[in-house]
Structure formats: structure tokens, C-alpha cells
Design an enzyme around this catalytic site. Structure first.
Site, PDB file in Angstrom:
ATOM      1  CD  GLU A   1      11.718  -6.519   6.531  1.00 55.92           C
ATOM      2  OE1 GLU A   1      12.651  -7.127   6.030  1.00 55.92           O
ATOM      3  OE2 GLU A   1      11.709  -5.281   6.672  1.00 55.92           O
TER       4      GLU A   1
ATOM      5  N   GLY B   1       0.778  -1.239   0.000  1.00 53.54           N
ATOM      6  CA  GLY B   1       0.000   0.000   0.000  1.00 53.54           C
ATOM      7  C   GLY B   1       0.802   1.276   0.000  1.00 53.54           C
TER       8      GLY B   1
ATOM      9  NE  ARG C   1      15.024   1.798   1.698  1.00 57.14           N
ATOM     10  CZ  ARG C   1      14.604   2.415   0.605  1.00 57.14           C
ATOM     11  NH1 ARG C   1      13.703   1.827  -0.149  1.00 57.14           N
ATOM     12  NH2 ARG C   1      15.072   3.590   0.269  1.00 57.14           N
TER      13      ARG C   1
END
Ligand SMILES: Cc1cc2nc3c(=O)[nH]c(=O)nc-3n(C[C@H](O)[C@H](O)[C@H](O)COP(=O)(O)OP(=O)(O)OC[C@H]3O[C@@H](n4cnc5c(N)ncnc54)[C@H](O)[C@@H]3O)c2cc1C
Lengths: 331, 304
Positions: A288, A49, A89
Site C-alpha cells: 500500500e 509475489g 504485511r
């Protein structure tokens, strides 16, 4: 017999490449005469997203409905480097790059606005795609008209932003000022039931509390938590690569199992919004980190249910049944 | 000098796109049997194709002749004839689990059908396909054994009825000849009270090949067991009927039996292997406990 167990695990996760790696993201924004705002970023949306997220960020800064946005993504001819969709990230890096590009654009709207109205920027209002003087809201110029005006001047209503934070490689003692840009924290409690006849774990409920800085899109965050947790639980109780003499025996998804939709437990989420000083609107990464607590929490729940500690994954029915038998024989 | 661009990699995969030679979709059993007789083992018989397409993944183009049974509506019926239930080979798992006749008379079979794969697989996969694939893990097979089912095999030469326990000869092997088609599954009905239990043990809740299955069907006159059918899947090279244990139970009152001892008998009568779904030891230990569970479940059903 069914035995209930509850387990918990807490994790922290430093995201971004970190360790002094030249990690960065570049994005640009263009306002077009035909009522479109185009964001260009190489960030790959693999379902997490990031496209929605960067549109929300740019729309917030540019004070306009997200419907006007279009994203050109992941095209090496048209976009500059945004780094990989990995290391949790993109929201942080590309989110920040887009935010900076949007801020640059906003500043330019003020700049061209003050030329248009021959006034100073504190007198100028920018809202809902319109630029006007505070004292005469009816006399406005739209972003699109402004793009046309700028074009007439032989320029483009365009802006670029990049985010390039500094991290440091740890020294020989593993220490550094800032190894990662920031850390996400997650605590998870998992409730299970173990069928002692079959050694099969039934997943009941998962409670997750995540410190994510800011949930830019709470639904997407829930999607990340549920997806990551289910992957972690798959690792905890199903996924099992069996290698014999250098050959993987389970060469297909028929016997390399991951949970199906009916194996998925019920979820309850608590989003802890402790804003990060550098993240876009305080947001941190939520990829994660959502996977890591699941298997240890599961292992703790198994221990709670049957009093046996497992130190290798997956905790399969065969292992549970064998452990139950040994426990019975030894008692 | 300019760098040479990397050479384009040649694909070594065989190209499909070669068409099959013939695709038959007969509308009568007679016609289907004639085609079957003519082409023998050269032709692939297709029912729901859920096994067939997986087995021939990336080599479908090697199949030259197809015999698709989809238009044989005669094989899609579930009927009672002379106190026997006749299930057409093309009846799907979905039909089995929805059919009132099956739910009322063969509850264990209906429950097994409900545990097959996923909704998509259940609405395409057929009982005939499950039987002809003859996987030791085929979920309908233990129930069929425990109900004493027989299979009707037809060819242009005639028909023969084979008992389920004689049909399966090895893993994915059976006694069907290459000119035969399975047309019907025949299961005797009874006026006695019949209760049963179905247990599928698998590593997840859907889309899973069974680690072990157990089907127990008991027929009662009063409190006495007059007939017992006990069968298991995934514990031997074929689905197995445990006749030794059935014999021990007949003429007994259920509640007089030592369930745990029977469970241990089950363990002693099976011959499982280690595989990715579970170890031999696991299957043996689980067999004991699920037998006890099945008998307790039947006890509960009978007494209520
Ligand atoms: C994702 C997935 C999940 C599955 N899950 C399960 C499961 O949980 N439990 C389970 O038991 N199975 C499962 N299966 C296997 C399969 O779906 C079943 O065995 C199904 O019943 C096969 O029926 P079919 O009609 O699709 O057979 P097909 O694939 O059409 O045929 C199977 C074989 O039988 C032969 N055949 C079929 N009908 C006849 C006939 N009337 N006469 C002669 N030969 C015939 C075919 O030639 C072929 O060799 C699964 C398969 C898949 C792909």
C-alpha cells in the site's frame, strides 16, 4: 497549449494490523526424500509475489537453489493461519515465519548431521543441499538422503515457525510505544503536462524513492511501485464513483475508468535499503505505501502547471478546464 | 443440538445454455438479404460483434436468430469506382487505418479508426457496425459526415442511398429498416487539395468512449476553401454536421478566417449534456479550443 508541472509528495505507512491486534503468521517447511522442499503457508499470493519472496528467504537460510521449493498455499486443510494478504504485511509476517521455520530446519539439519557423522556441529558443513564434515567434503549426505534417514527413525524432516510481534493500542492521546511493527517511507516526484485546450493530464515521468528496508526481490518491488502508483494516479485523475439518489451511476468499468497500459508514465526507482531490525533480512512492507503519494504528488504537479489547487479527486478534465476558465476570467 | 449449516443460496440468475434457434452465415449478399427479409427485427445482424456482445451481456441466450455477415467477402473491400471511394460495411478499423487508399484520400477517417478502442477492438470492429450502432460517440461518424459520405442500404426490394446526415435520427437510432442491410459507404473523391484534422477528446488514451470528437475536412482551390466539412460527435443526440459553419468558411481564404470566432460558432451550434465523461460546460469550452487547434493544424499542413 501544453503546460508542464512537477509535484512531489512524501508519505509514511505503518504496516501490519498493529494497535495490539493479535497479528501473526505460521509457516512450516518439510524436506522430502524425493528432492523437494515444501513450504506450507496460508499467505495468499494475489500477484504481489509473496510465494517468490518466501522461497527466496527459505532458500537463503537453507543454502540451496530455489528450484527445489514447492509451496502449498492458502489451503485451510494443509496450512495454518498466515493472516490476510492486506495491510502490507505478508513479506514481513509470513517472510519472518518462513525464515524462522527455515532456521529451525537448518538447526535440525545440524542436529541430524551430527548424529550421522558422530561429531559436533562446528565440524559440520551444510551447503548446496549437502551435509558433510569440513575435513572430508567428498563424504557427504544430501538433504534428501537425510530425509530418508529421518523417516527410517519414524520422524519427519519438518520444521515450523511463527512470527507474532507485539504492538500496542494507542491511548486516548493517540500514543503508544509501538502502534505498528514498522514504517515504510516513500517520496515521489511526478512530472506531467496539461493540455489547456482539453484539460487533459498527460503523465510523463514518475521518480520514486522508497525506504523498504531490503528489497528481497527488486523486480517485484518495482512491480509494486508501478502498480501502486498507477492505481493512485487512477484515483487522482480518473476513478470517480458518481452516486445520485443512492444509486451508483457508473455501474461498470466502461465509465468507471482506471488507467490503461498506454496511460502509464515512465518510471525511475530508487530503493533505499535501510535495514529494519525485525524484518526478514531487514525487509519492510512494500504494498500500500506505493499508492499513497501518487494523488497528492499529482495534485501538486497540477498546481505547478496551472496554479490551481484542487481539493477533491479525481482531478478530471472538466474540473481543470473550468478552473482554467475561471482563472482567465479573474485575471 | 448441532448448529444447522447455512442453507445453500439459490442462484436467481437466469441460466443461459439455452441455444439459439438458427445461426446463418450466408456467403452471398442476396442470400443474406433474403434471410434478413424473412426474419426482420427477430434476427440479430452480427458484424464484428464488439457492440453486440456488450449490449447483450448476460442475455445472449435470449437471441433466437443470428445473421453473421463474416463470410460476405464482397463487403470487406475498399475500392475506387468512378471517382468515389466504396468502403464495404465489413471493413474493420484496422483495415481503414492501414489502407493506403484511405490514408491518402481520407486521412481524417484513418486517424479516427486508429483512435478506436484497442488493437483487439480495431481488428474485429467494423465501419458498418460503428455506423449501425449509431452512437453519438461513434468515432468514425464525424469523419464520415465531414467527408459527405452516403450509405448504401440494400434489401430484397432493391437499394437506396442515404446521406450520412440523414441516416442518424437519435441516440442509437437510425433510418435503416428491419429488412435492410448496410452494404457500402460511399465517399466522393476530389482532385482538389483536401486537408483535414481529427481530434478525439477522451479521459484516457485507449479504450475510452469519446467525450467529444471533431472532424474538419477542407477542400482548396489554390488558397480558397471550396468545400468544408465540419462534424462532431458526443455533443448532441446524434453525430452532427455543422453546416452553418461550413457555409461561413466556403469561398474564404483559411488564413483570413477568425479561428476563435469560428470556435465560438461551434460552441453555439452544439447541444451537449452533462454525463460521466464530461460536463456540458466542459464540452462547450473544449469545442471552442479544439476548433481553433484543428484549423491551425490544417493551416500548418496546407502551408508545408
Ligand atoms: C472495449 C470496447 C471499446 C470500444 N471503443 C470504441 C471507440 O473507441 N470508438 C468507437 O467508436 N467505438 C468503440 N467501441 C464500439 C464498437 O467497437 C464499434 O462501434 C465497432 O465499430 C462496432 O462494429 P462491429 O462490427 O463490432 O459491430 P457489431 O457489434 O457486429 O454490430 C453493431 C450493430 O450494428 C448492426 N450491424 C452491423 N453491421 C451491420 C450491417 N452491415 N447492416 C446492418 N446492421 C449491421 C448490428 O446488428 C448491431 O446492432 C468499443 C467497443 C468495445 C467493446
Amino acid at each position: 497549449m501544453k503546460k508542464f508541472g512537477r509535484g512531489m509528495a512524501t508519505i509514511m505507512f505503518g504496516f501490519g494490523y498493529g494497535e495490539g491486534f493479535p497479528d501473526h503468521s505460521i509457516a512450516s517447511i518439510e524436506i522430502k526424500e524425493d528432492e523437494r522442499i515444501v513450504i506450507r503457508t496460508a499467505a495468499a499470493d494475489v500477484g504481489q509475489g509473496v510465494i517468490t519472496t518466501v522461497i527466496q528467504i527459505a532458500a537463503e537460510i537453507l543454502r540451496i537453489n530455489p528450484n527445489y521449493f514447492e509451496v502449498v498455499q492458502g489451503d485451510t486443510h494443509k496450512t495454518k493461519n498466515s493472516g490476510s494478504t492486506s495491510a502490507t504485511r505478508q513479506t514481513y509476517f509470513t517472510g519472518n515465519a518462513v525464515k524462522k521455520a527455515a532456521e529451525d530446519m537448518l538447526a535440525n539439519l545440524y542436529h541430524y548431521g551430527s548424529l550421522e557423522f558422530r561429531s559436533n556441529h562446528p565440524e559440520i558443513a551444510i551447503e548446496d543441499g549437502k551435509i558433510y564434515m569440513y575435513d572430508d567434503p567428498d563424504d557427504y549426505i544430501t538433504y534428501w538422503e537425510m530425509a530418508e534417514r529421518v523417516k527410517e527413525r519414524g520422524e519427519k524432516l519438518e520444521a515450523e515457525g511463527s512470527f507474532f510481534p507485539v504492538t500496542y493500542s494507542p491511548d486516548e492521546n493517540g500514543q503508544a510505544d509501538k502502534v505498528y511493527v514498522a514504517y515504510t517511507f516513500l517520496s515521489q516526484v511526478i512530472d506531467i503536462e496539461i493540455d489547456t485546450d482539453t484539460g487533459i493530464i498527460d503523465l510523463l515521468d514518475v521518480y520514486s524513492a522508497i525506504d523498504l528496508g531490503k528489497a528481497i526481490n527488486p523486480k517485484n518491488v518495482e512491480g509494486q511501485i508501478e502498480g501502486g502508483t498507477v492505481q493512485g494516479l487512477g484515483m487522482g485523475m480518473m476513478e470517480d464513483q458518481v452516486i445520485r439518489n443512492g444509486k451508483t451511476l457508473n455501474a461498470g468499468m466502461t465509465d468507471y475508468l482506471v488507467p490503461t497500459s498506454v496511460d502509464v508514465p515512465k518510471f525511475k526507482h530508487y530503493l533505499v535499503e535501510e535495514e529494519d531490525s525485525e524484518g526478514p533480512f531487514g525487509a519492510k512492507g512494500v504494498g500500500e505505501p506505493t499508492l499513497i503519494a501518487a494523488a497528492p504528488a499529482l495534485a501538486n504537479a497540477v498546481y505547478d502547471a496551472i496554479g490551481v489547487r484542487f481539493f477533491d479527486l479525481p482531478i478530471s478534465p472538466s474540473k481543470i478546464k473550468k478552473a482554467l476558465k475561471e482563472k482567465e476570467e479573474n485575471s | 443440538m448441532m448448529r444447522k449449516s447455512p442453507m445453500k443460496q439459490e442462484s436467481r440468475q437466469t441460466i443461459s445454455g439455452v441455444d439459439f434457434k438458427e445461426y446463418f452465415q450466408p456467403e452471398s449478399i442476396q442470400k443474406a438479404l433474403e434471410i434478413r427479409a424473412e426474419y426482420g427485427d427477430q434476427i440479430e445482424v452480427a458484424a464484428g460483434s464488439t457492440d453486440l456482445l456488450v449490449a447483450n451481456y448476460e442475455k445472449l441466450h435470449e437471441i433466437k436468430y443470428w445473421l453473421d455477415l463474416v463470410k460476405l467477402d464482397q463487403l470487406k473491400k475498399i475500392e475506387v469506382i468512378d471517382n468515389e471511394l466504396h468502403i464495404g460495411a465489413m471493413v474493420t478499423h484496422l483495415q481503414l487505418m492501414k489502407s493506403d487508399l484511405i490514408k491518402k484520400n481520407l486521412a481524417v477517417l484513418a486517424a479516427a479508426a486508429e483512435d478506436v478502442g484497442s488493437p483487439q477492438i480495431r481488428s474485429r470492429g467494423t465501419i458498418g457496425g460503428n455506423i449501425c450502432t449509431s452512437s453519438p460517440a461513434g468515432d468514425l461518424l464525424a469523419p464520415l459526415l465531414s467527408y459527405g459520405a452516403s450509405f448504401k442500404l440494400q434489401s430484397t426490394e432493391g437499394e437506396r442511398i442515404v446521406k450520412a446526415e440523414e441516416f442518424f435520427t437519435g441516440p442509437k437510432r437510425n433510418s435503416m429498416e428491419t429488412d435492410e442491410l448496410l452494404t457500402e459507404i460511399i465517399i466522393p473523391l476530389t482532385d482538389n487539395k483536401r486537408e483535414g484534422s481529427w481530434i478525439k477528446v477522451g479521459r484516457r488514451k485507449a479504450l475510452v468512449i469519446s467525450t467529444l470528437t471533431l472532424a474538419v475536412v477542407l477542400e482548396f482551390e489554390g488558397e480558397k476553401i471550396v468545400k468544408a466539412g465540419i462534424a462532431m460527435g458526443s455533443v448532441a443526440p446524434t453525430p452532427v454536421r455543422l453546416k452553418g459553419i461550413e457555409a461561413v468558411m466556403v469561398d474564404q481564404k483559411l488564413t483570413d478566417l477568425d479561428y476563435k470566432a469560428l470556435g465560438r460558432e461551434v460552441k453555439a451550434s452544439i447541444n451537449p449534456i452533462d454525463d460521466l465523461r464530461g460536463t456540458k460546460e466542459y464540452r462547450e469550452d473544449v469545442a471552442v479550443d479544439v476548433m481553433v487547434r484543428a484549423l491551425k493544424e490544417i493551416e500548418r499542413k496546407v502551408s508545408s
